[in-house]
Design a protein around this motif. Structure first.
Motif, PDB file in Angstrom:
ATOM      1  N   SER A  39       0.813  -1.218   0.000  1.00 22.28           N
ATOM      2  CA  SER A  39       0.000   0.000   0.000  1.00 22.28           C
ATOM      3  C   SER A  39       0.841   1.262   0.000  1.00 22.28           C
ATOM      4  O   SER A  39       0.287   2.365  -0.043  1.00 22.28           O
ATOM      5  CB  SER A  39      -0.905   0.012   1.234  1.00 22.28           C
ATOM      6  N   ALA A  40       2.176   1.129   0.071  1.00 23.84           N
ATOM      7  CA  ALA A  40       3.118   2.253   0.167  1.00 23.84           C
ATOM      8  C   ALA A  40       3.033   2.951   1.516  1.00 23.84           C
ATOM      9  O   ALA A  40       3.629   4.023   1.699  1.00 23.84           O
ATOM     10  CB  ALA A  40       2.922   3.258  -0.968  1.00 23.84           C
ATOM     11  N   GLN A  41       2.359   2.360   2.491  1.00 24.45           N
ATOM     12  CA  GLN A  41       2.295   2.960   3.821  1.00 24.45           C
ATOM     13  C   GLN A  41       3.680   3.047   4.457  1.00 24.45           C
ATOM     14  O   GLN A  41       4.061   4.097   5.005  1.00 24.45           O
ATOM     15  CB  GLN A  41       1.362   2.144   4.717  1.00 24.45           C
ATOM     16  N   ALA A  42       4.449   1.972   4.361  1.00 25.25           N
ATOM     17  CA  ALA A  42       5.788   1.976   4.958  1.00 25.25           C
ATOM     18  C   ALA A  42       6.697   2.980   4.261  1.00 25.25           C
ATOM     19  O   ALA A  42       7.474   3.697   4.906  1.00 25.25           O
ATOM     20  CB  ALA A  42       6.390   0.572   4.884  1.00 25.25           C
ATOM     21  N   LEU A  43       6.599   3.051   2.939  1.00 28.05           N
ATOM     22  CA  LEU A  43       7.421   4.002   2.179  1.00 28.05           C
ATOM     23  C   LEU A  43       7.105   5.439   2.582  1.00 28.05           C
ATOM     24  O   LEU A  43       8.019   6.243   2.839  1.00 28.05           O
ATOM     25  CB  LEU A  43       7.169   3.813   0.687  1.00 28.05           C
ATOM     26  N   MET A  44       5.837   5.780   2.661  1.00 33.49           N
ATOM     27  CA  MET A  44       5.468   7.156   2.973  1.00 33.49           C
ATOM     28  C   MET A  44       5.741   7.492   4.442  1.00 33.49           C
ATOM     29  O   MET A  44       5.945   8.670   4.779  1.00 33.49           O
ATOM     30  CB  MET A  44       4.001   7.408   2.625  1.00 33.49           C
ATOM     31  N   GLN A  45       5.768   6.498   5.310  1.00 36.60           N
ATOM     32  CA  GLN A  45       6.210   6.749   6.678  1.00 36.60           C
ATOM     33  C   GLN A  45       7.678   7.148   6.702  1.00 36.60           C
ATOM     34  O   GLN A  45       8.078   8.069   7.437  1.00 36.60           O
ATOM     35  CB  GLN A  45       5.970   5.509   7.547  1.00 36.60           C
ATOM     36  N   ARG A  46       8.485   6.471   5.890  1.00 37.70           N
ATOM     37  CA  ARG A  46       9.904   6.836   5.800  1.00 37.70           C
ATOM     38  C   ARG A  46      10.059   8.251   5.242  1.00 37.70           C
ATOM     39  O   ARG A  46      10.916   9.019   5.683  1.00 37.70           O
ATOM     40  CB  ARG A  46      10.657   5.829   4.938  1.00 37.70           C
ATOM     41  N   VAL A  47       9.240   8.580   4.262  1.00 38.48           N
ATOM     42  CA  VAL A  47       9.297   9.932   3.687  1.00 38.48           C
ATOM     43  C   VAL A  47       8.992  10.970   4.756  1.00 38.48           C
ATOM     44  O   VAL A  47       9.700  11.973   4.902  1.00 38.48           O
ATOM     45  CB  VAL A  47       8.308  10.049   2.506  1.00 38.48           C
ATOM     46  N   GLY A  48       7.912  10.751   5.516  1.00 33.80           N
ATOM     47  CA  GLY A  48       7.539  11.707   6.553  1.00 33.80           C
ATOM     48  C   GLY A  48       8.607  11.866   7.616  1.00 33.80           C
ATOM     49  O   GLY A  48       8.901  12.981   8.077  1.00 33.80           O
ATOM     50  N   GLU A  49       9.206  10.757   8.016  1.00 35.08           N
ATOM     51  CA  GLU A  49      10.262  10.822   9.027  1.00 35.08           C
ATOM     52  C   GLU A  49      11.494  11.536   8.502  1.00 35.08           C
ATOM     53  O   GLU A  49      12.157  12.279   9.244  1.00 35.08           O
ATOM     54  CB  GLU A  49      10.612   9.402   9.480  1.00 35.08           C
ATOM     55  N   ARG A  50      11.804  11.336   7.230  1.00 31.15           N
ATOM     56  CA  ARG A  50      13.031  11.923   6.674  1.00 31.15           C
ATOM     57  C   ARG A  50      12.923  13.429   6.501  1.00 31.15           C
ATOM     58  O   ARG A  50      13.881  14.170   6.772  1.00 31.15           O
ATOM     59  CB  ARG A  50      13.345  11.268   5.329  1.00 31.15           C
ATOM     60  N   ILE A  51      11.792  13.933   6.062  1.00 32.05           N
ATOM     61  CA  ILE A  51      11.688  15.375   5.779  1.00 32.05           C
ATOM     62  C   ILE A  51      11.260  16.168   6.999  1.00 32.05           C
ATOM     63  O   ILE A  51      11.419  17.398   7.029  1.00 32.05           O
ATOM     64  CB  ILE A  51      10.728  15.649   4.609  1.00 32.05           C
TER      65      ILE A  51
END
Length: 572
Positions: free
Chosen positions: A456-468
């Motif tokens: 679902s890309a949930q894990a990917l977008m969590q990484r994005v949020g944490e990184r920025i």
């Protein structure tokens, strides 16, 4: 439901089996995120409807979404307003449509052949793989089948039971509503063609119908289709916005007639649906060698019940086989009709040794497949698992979790087979239902939730949020619906179908307006010569694609992206 156990092919009480069926369809609801294909797109559109209050013109990000009518997204948005939880709401229309389809199939079987046929129609439909698979997906097709089955239920009652114009109006209304849910919702109206054949072959087979009843049918269809068409066209005609006029043309012309007459994707050979039936209609399709001759004998006798059900199914199959664009879900609407037509024959067929052997072989294969695949996932080396998880953002722990669930299913299925053989030797009907229910419980509670964070890309977008960080602003280019849906903040986009050449200048200007706070999310392959490669962050893989983050300062000042850059990966 009344049923005589002494004449039943089922070892368990019918109410208990029905409860198990409902439990298996409910299993997993609320335990996963929307996943490709299609689910994130529809949920994103429905979410935008709820947030903006504009339910008339669906939007995918900043663009109008003109590939499907708004009706199914209305169902999802209304479900969210009802339950207040998107994880439940996005699957609720499919679940309710599946339960309605089972009830309608059983009720129509009762009206045509008596109470004894009811459980065979209901369970026969449930055990076919495609039914529960679609019931557990947030795609349009289960809702469409609910509407086409309702239409067929009303039209067959009108033609075979009593010529009540209210039934004709209801059947036509459901067909009209189905048409503005997905363009082929009108197909139940084709049932009048085999009705004409029956009338020609046997003048006394069917009672006469008054011509003025057609007015009720026309009114019902127009009312159903008008639920969406009338307000949409009214708004378009009252507006001078060229985008709305383009939306109406795209929706009413290219996405309807052109989509089927001159398809531009999913092009398949004429025999494509044969392979769909041989896989997705298991185990029901295994009974074809016995069902087809029995159906043919009844058609030769011009039995109107079989003629209308089977004739309609054949017409739908011919319709879709004759079009170049084909998907396995296109012929899904005929599956309930075939199960209803099979229902009165199944009690006798289940007494045949060959039929029982085929069904024992099917559930034995399911059990062994679960055991073998589960054991392989648990015992395989990381090197052997790499092709399975690579590009999906998964790790070995996900494969291990799936292996455990599959192994549990295999063991439970094996136990059910042994118990069935011990309690009722040679009669597999109950075991088929129980093992099918176990399969969908494991699928809903174990397998799909295990892969949901990555798929679902949930894990990917969590990484994005944490990184920025929480204060940053995010824009997307070359994005997919699941990325915007799973983002933890409002997202800026520069279009979805708009060409990359037009999006690059907009992305550059947006980044450079506040480079210290703004980030761009894009495909890793799309990173180009205007970007400082040392500042580009590879944020990981998802859905077989690699993704990157570009901080605002990484765009080289004064640089314009070359014409056509990244165009080759557009809309992949």
């Amino acid at each position: 439901m009344h049923f005589n156990p002494s004449r039943s092919s089922f070892a368990w009480p019918i109410p208990l089996l029905l409860a198990l069926v409902v439990l298996s369809l409910l299993a997993g609801i609320g335990m996963r995120e929307p996943m490709p294909a299609d689910e994130p797109r529809f949920v994103l559109v429905a979410q935008t409807m709820v947030e903006t209050g504009d339910w008339l013109f669906p939007r995918r990000g900043s663009e109008l979404y003109a590939e499907k009518p708004a009706t199914f997204m209305w169902m999802q948005a209304a479900s969210q307003q009802l339950v207040g939880n998107w994880r439940i709401a996005f699957l609720l229309p499919s679940l309710l449509a599946a339960l309605a389809t089972l009830w309608l199939s059983g009720d129509l079987a009762r009206r045509l052949w008596g109470r004894r046929a009811v459980p065979y129609a209901v369970f026969g439909l449930f055990v076919c793989l495609q039914f529960a698979l679609q019931a557990k997906r947030a795609q349009i097709d289960m809702a469409l089948v609910g509407l086409t089955t309702l239409s067929l239920w009303a039209l067959l009652r009108y033609l075979l039971e009593k010529p009540d114009p209210r039934l004709l109006a209801l059947g036509a209304f459901a067909a009209g509503l189905g048409t503005v849910t997905k363009g082929v919702g009108f197909l139940p109206l084709l049932v009048f063609l085999p009705w004409l054949w029956v009338r020609a072959k046997s003048a006394h087979a069917l009672p006469p119908h008054r011509g003025w009843h057609a007015l009720a049918g026309v009114a019902g269809f127009l009312l159903g289709a008008g639920v969406w068409l009338v307000p949409m066209l009214t708004a378009v005609l009252a507006s001078d916005d060229p985008a709305l006029h383009a939306y109406a043309r795209e929706m009413l012309l290219r996405q309807t007639a052109t989509r089927y007459a001159n398809a531009w994707h999913h092009v398949q050979p004429a025999w494509y649906y044969l392979q769909s039936m041989l896989t997705l209609w298991l185990p029901g399709i295994l009974l074809a060698p016995w069902l087809l001759p029995a159906w043919w004998r009844r058609l030769r006798r011009v039995d109107p019940r079989y003629a209308l059900l089977l004739g309609w199914a054949a017409l739908v199959l011919i319709f879709f086989s004759s079009t170049p664009g084909k998907r396995e879900v296109y012929i899904f609407p005929i599956l309930p009709a075939l199960c209803i037509a099979a229902a009165p024959l199944l009690p006798a067929l289940l007494r045949r040794r060959g039929v029982r052997a085929v069904l024992w072989g099917w559930i034995g294969t399911l059990a062994l497949a679960g055991l073998a695949l589960g054991a392989w996932l648990l015992l395989a080396t990381p090197e052997r698992l790499r092709p399975l998880v690579e590009g999906r953002g998964m790790d070995a722990a996900v494969a291990v979790a799936m292996g455990r669930w599959l192994l549990a299913f295999g063991l439970a299925a094996l136990a059910a087979i042994v118990l069935a053989l011990w309690r009722r030797r040679g009669q597999p009907a109950t075991a088929v239902i129980v093992i099918t229910a176990l399969l969908w419980i494991v699928y809903g509670v174990g397998l799909i939730p295990a892969i949901s964070p990555e798929s679902s890309a949930q894990a990917l977008m969590q990484r994005v949020g944490e990184r920025i960080g929480p204060e940053a602003e995010l824009a997307m280019l070359g994005w997919r619906e699941q990325h915007r849906l799973q983002a933890d903040r409002p997202v800026v986009d520069f279009g979805f179908k708009r060409p990359w050449d037009e999006q690059w200048p907009l992305a550059r200007d947006w980044l450079q307006a506040d480079p210290s706070r703004r980030w761009l999310f894009l495909r890793l392959e799309a990173v180009g010569p205007c970007m400082d490669a040392t500042q580009v962050i590879d944020i990981g893989a998802s859905n077989r694609r690699a993704w990157a983050l570009l901080p605002g300062h990484a765009w080289i000042a004064g640089c314009d992206m070359p014409a056509g850059w990244a165009a080759e990966i557009e809309h992949e």
